[in-house]
Enzyme design. Structure first.
Site, PDB file in Angstrom:
ATOM      1  N   LYS A  37      41.951 -10.122  99.583  1.00 31.34           N
ATOM      2  CA  LYS A  37      41.533 -11.525  99.581  1.00 31.34           C
ATOM      3  C   LYS A  37      40.981 -11.958 100.943  1.00 31.34           C
ATOM      4  CE  LYS A  37      44.354 -14.361  97.215  1.00 31.34           C
ATOM      5  NZ  LYS A  37      45.608 -14.799  96.535  1.00 31.34           N
TER       6      LYS A  37
ATOM      7  N   HIS B  61      42.790   0.918 107.584  1.00 27.53           N
ATOM      8  CA  HIS B  61      43.863   0.319 108.387  1.00 27.53           C
ATOM      9  C   HIS B  61      44.970  -0.140 107.443  1.00 27.53           C
ATOM     10  CE1 HIS B  61      42.085  -3.378 106.955  1.00 27.53           C
ATOM     11  NE2 HIS B  61      40.925  -3.071 107.533  1.00 27.53           N
TER      12      HIS B  61
ATOM     13  N   MET C  80      35.228   1.077 102.361  1.00 31.62           N
ATOM     14  CA  MET C  80      34.149   1.703 103.131  1.00 31.62           C
ATOM     15  C   MET C  80      34.763   2.573 104.236  1.00 31.62           C
ATOM     16  SD  MET C  80      30.947  -0.854 103.101  1.00 31.62           S
ATOM     17  CE  MET C  80      31.399  -1.903 104.456  1.00 31.62           C
TER      18      MET C  80
ATOM     19  N   GLY D 100      45.669  -2.902 106.239  1.00 34.52           N
ATOM     20  CA  GLY D 100      45.207  -3.786 105.169  1.00 34.52           C
ATOM     21  C   GLY D 100      44.829  -2.959 103.939  1.00 34.52           C
ATOM     22  N   HIS D 101      44.090  -1.866 104.171  1.00 36.71           N
ATOM     23  CA  HIS D 101      43.717  -0.997 103.045  1.00 36.71           C
ATOM     24  C   HIS D 101      44.970  -0.372 102.420  1.00 36.71           C
ATOM     25  CE1 HIS D 101      39.871  -0.692 105.485  1.00 36.71           C
ATOM     26  NE2 HIS D 101      39.425  -1.057 104.307  1.00 36.71           N
TER      27      HIS D 101
HETATM   28  O1  PAF Z   1      35.130  -4.610 100.940  1.00 39.41           O
HETATM   29  C1  PAF Z   1      34.525  -3.525 101.108  1.00 39.41           C
HETATM   30  O2  PAF Z   1      34.973  -2.637 101.842  1.00 39.41           O
HETATM   31  C2  PAF Z   1      33.183  -3.299 100.418  1.00 39.41           C
HETATM   32  O3  PAF Z   1      32.432  -4.461 100.358  1.00 39.41           O
HETATM   33  C3  PAF Z   1      33.322  -2.652  99.029  1.00 39.41           C
HETATM   34  C4  PAF Z   1      34.077  -3.530  98.044  1.00 39.41           C
HETATM   35  C5  PAF Z   1      34.025  -1.296  99.147  1.00 39.41           C
HETATM   36  C6  PAF Z   1      31.929  -2.403  98.418  1.00 39.41           C
HETATM   37  O4  PAF Z   1      31.155  -1.581  99.226  1.00 39.41           O
END
Ligand code: PAF
Length: 313
Positions: free
Chosen positions: A179, A40, A36, A42-43
């Protein structure tokens, strides 16, 4: 046309699907990292996991979409942080991302109004003359209950549905989820199994700040003082795991200790649960692989965290 190393930004669903099909025709696996935004480290670790997920060549797609359907009207959709320009800079800097999918129109509300992000004047075949909007939803019926599902009853319906839509549009071979959102990860695994999506789901480990706080886009809303107090979450989880590994297998005692630590730190506990890692069913005794899941408010910010325990005593 994107410069070398710079990901291509795609907004249109049909263009995204065509792009993926071209990559697969070139012999590449397509790996999707749904987000979304407000990215950061983590992503970025999810992106590294995606890039490493296949022995052969991989095209990594990061989707950025603040999904309105997973927020209840009382929740923080309006204040959810976003910084698309910053996100694109971070993604370019990884050198590992081939495309960024930023859809505008994943949901339609018919005459009741358009979802956030929908472009004004767009016409959709999902809107009919009667004004009805999106009405097909995916529910993972048992797993969506309990834990975050108790206080966020529409959350997982919105997550599962938008993830299924992203799967249908991007057609990935691999998808990576963090996770930290443990229940979400398990729900997606179950949805993929139950609905026969031919997609390998990878669960990527939680990434923490140096002081232990689990990385989250919402951390930006914590004041300095709240952030200090919120460290009680990771601290209490680590202590709980130590206690369990040292032979205390009584869930109630361990949960009680965590609740006490969080409350003393000034947090407001939403839940503390010890559950089976796969079924997410509550356990009385820690006698199988479990995960301790916590959600707590610090100020106006609801934080979640968890820790796995692989004991089999
Ligand atoms: O974890 C997230 O950022 C959201 O829940 C996701 C998986 C992108 C779905 O909108």
């Amino acid at each position: 046309m994107a410069a070398a190393n710079e990901p291509e930004v795609i907004r249109d669903k049909a263009a995204m699907r065509a792009w993926s099909r071209r990559r697969r025709a070139e012999g590449k696996a397509v790996a999707l990292v749904p987000t979304m935004g407000f990215l950061h480290d983590g992503h970025l670790s999810l992106i590294s996991a995606a890039a490493a997920a296949s022995a052969g060549p991989v095209a990594v797609v990061v989707s950025i979409y603040v999904n309105p359907s997973q927020f209840a009207p009382t929740e923080d959709l309006a204040t959810y942080p976003s910084d698309l320009a910053g996100d694109l800079r971070k993604l370019s800097a990884t050198g590992a991302v081939t495309a960024v999918f930023c859809p505008l129109d994943l949901y339609f509300r018919g005459s009741a109004g358009r979802p956030t992000g929908a472009s004004a004047g767009a016409v959709s075949c999902l809107e009919d003359a009667g004004g009805s909007g999106h009405e097909s939803w995916i529910r993972v019926e048992r797993l969506e209950k309990g834990l975050c599902g108790s206080s966020r009853p529409v959350f997982f319906r919105g997550v599962a549905t938008v993830v299924a839509k992203l799967f249908n549009i991007v057609e990935p071979d691999i998808a990576v989820f963090g996770k930290k959102d443990y229940q979400q990860w398990r729900i997606i695994c179950r949805m993929v199994r139950d609905l026969d999506f031919a997609i390998e789901i990878i669960g990527s480990e939680i990434v923490r700040e140096a002081d232990g706080l689990a990385m989250s886009s919402r951390n930006v809303h914590l004041s300095h003082e709240e952030r200090e107090k919120a460290l009680s979450i990771s601290r209490s989880l680590v202590n709980a795991r130590t206690a369990a590994l040292n032979g205390n297998n009584h869930s109630q005692q361990i949960k009680h200790q965590i609740v006490q630590t969080l409350t003393e730190a000034g947090g407001q506990v939403d839940y503390v649960e010890i559950v089976d890692q796969e079924s997410l069913v509550r356990v009385e005794k820690i006698d199988r692989p479990v995960v301790i899941c916590v959600a707590a408010w610090f100020g106006k910010v609801r934080l979640i965290d968890n820790i796995e325990i692989q004991t089999a005593s």
